[in-house]
Design a protein around this motif. Structure first.
Motif, PDB file in Angstrom:
ATOM      1  N   ASP A  51       0.846  -1.175   0.000  1.00  0.00           N
ATOM      2  CA  ASP A  51       0.000   0.000   0.000  1.00  0.00           C
ATOM      3  C   ASP A  51       0.894   1.241   0.000  1.00  0.00           C
ATOM      4  OD1 ASP A  51      -1.890   1.932   0.505  1.00  0.00           O
ATOM      5  OD2 ASP A  51      -2.423   1.212   2.498  1.00  0.00           O
ATOM      6  N   ALA A  52       0.698   2.110  -0.965  1.00  0.00           N
ATOM      7  CA  ALA A  52       1.531   3.306  -1.067  1.00  0.00           C
ATOM      8  C   ALA A  52       1.418   4.173   0.190  1.00  0.00           C
ATOM      9  CB  ALA A  52       1.161   4.108  -2.309  1.00  0.00           C
ATOM     10  N   LYS A  56       4.470   5.800   2.264  1.00  0.00           N
ATOM     11  CA  LYS A  56       4.563   7.236   2.555  1.00  0.00           C
ATOM     12  C   LYS A  56       4.728   7.471   4.060  1.00  0.00           C
ATOM     13  CE  LYS A  56       2.094   8.706  -1.539  1.00  0.00           C
ATOM     14  NZ  LYS A  56       0.794   8.757  -2.148  1.00  0.00           N
ATOM     15  N   LEU A  81       7.911   4.152  -4.633  1.00  0.00           N
ATOM     16  CA  LEU A  81       6.488   4.508  -4.726  1.00  0.00           C
ATOM     17  C   LEU A  81       5.929   4.156  -6.098  1.00  0.00           C
ATOM     18  CD1 LEU A  81       6.161   7.931  -2.896  1.00  0.00           C
ATOM     19  CD2 LEU A  81       4.726   5.936  -2.523  1.00  0.00           C
ATOM     20  N   GLN A  82       6.690   4.487  -7.145  1.00  0.00           N
ATOM     21  CA  GLN A  82       6.243   4.219  -8.506  1.00  0.00           C
ATOM     22  C   GLN A  82       6.079   2.715  -8.737  1.00  0.00           C
ATOM     23  OE1 GLN A  82       8.864   5.761 -11.506  1.00  0.00           O
ATOM     24  NE2 GLN A  82       7.598   5.049 -13.181  1.00  0.00           N
ATOM     25  N   LYS A  83       7.050   1.920  -8.300  1.00  0.00           N
ATOM     26  CA  LYS A  83       6.965   0.464  -8.466  1.00  0.00           C
ATOM     27  C   LYS A  83       5.794  -0.122  -7.697  1.00  0.00           C
ATOM     28  CE  LYS A  83      11.594  -1.001  -9.653  1.00  0.00           C
ATOM     29  NZ  LYS A  83      12.814  -0.412  -9.171  1.00  0.00           N
ATOM     30  N   MET A  84       5.557   0.413  -6.487  1.00  0.00           N
ATOM     31  CA  MET A  84       4.469  -0.111  -5.673  1.00  0.00           C
ATOM     32  C   MET A  84       3.108   0.226  -6.301  1.00  0.00           C
ATOM     33  SD  MET A  84       3.862   0.261  -1.615  1.00  0.00           S
ATOM     34  CE  MET A  84       5.242  -0.725  -1.107  1.00  0.00           C
ATOM     35  N   GLU A  85       2.981   1.449  -6.815  1.00  0.00           N
ATOM     36  CA  GLU A  85       1.725   1.851  -7.435  1.00  0.00           C
ATOM     37  C   GLU A  85       1.466   1.088  -8.728  1.00  0.00           C
ATOM     38  OE1 GLU A  85       2.297   6.078  -7.484  1.00  0.00           O
ATOM     39  OE2 GLU A  85       1.527   6.295  -5.446  1.00  0.00           O
ATOM     40  N   GLU A  86       2.555   0.735  -9.457  1.00  0.00           N
ATOM     41  CA  GLU A  86       2.411  -0.051 -10.686  1.00  0.00           C
ATOM     42  C   GLU A  86       2.078  -1.499 -10.370  1.00  0.00           C
ATOM     43  OE1 GLU A  86       6.169   0.259 -12.598  1.00  0.00           O
ATOM     44  OE2 GLU A  86       5.856   2.317 -13.231  1.00  0.00           O
ATOM     45  N   GLY A  87       2.420  -1.926  -9.150  1.00  0.00           N
ATOM     46  CA  GLY A  87       2.226  -3.313  -8.784  1.00  0.00           C
ATOM     47  C   GLY A  87       3.168  -4.224  -9.561  1.00  0.00           C
TER      48      GLY A  87
END
Length: 90
Positions: A51-52, A56, A81-87
């Motif tokens: 979870d982003a 954060k 953050l970018q990798k996590m949001e992209e999954g």
């Protein structure tokens, strides 16, 4: 007999959760920080909820910097953050 489920603490929300539900952030022996979705990469690990918001929270509390005893540049946080949001579970 049921096997014991390994539990780990998320450095963002500080909740104990089964290891399989968390994403491992790893500091490799050469000092590189990355997301380890398989949990097998060599190096020091810290765990986060997928979870982003938890990432954060960990950034704000400097939890990863404490876990790795290392100053982490903003570009690395942005990349995580970018990798996590992209999954990107690769």
């Amino acid at each position: 007999m049921q096997r014991k489920i390994p539990m780990r603490q998320c450095v963002g929300c500080r909740e104990m959760k089964p290891k399989k539900e968390l994403i491992r952030v790893v500091k490799s022996p050469d000092g590189a920080i990355s997301l380890d979705f398989r949990g097998k990469a060599p190096g020091r690990g810290a765990y986060l909820c997928p979870d982003a918001a938890c990432l954060k929270r960990a950034i704000k509390a400097k939890a990863l910097e404490r876990a790795f005893d290392l100053a982490i540049p903003q570009e690395i946080y942005d990349s995580l953050l970018q990798k996590m949001e992209e999954g990107d579970h690769g």
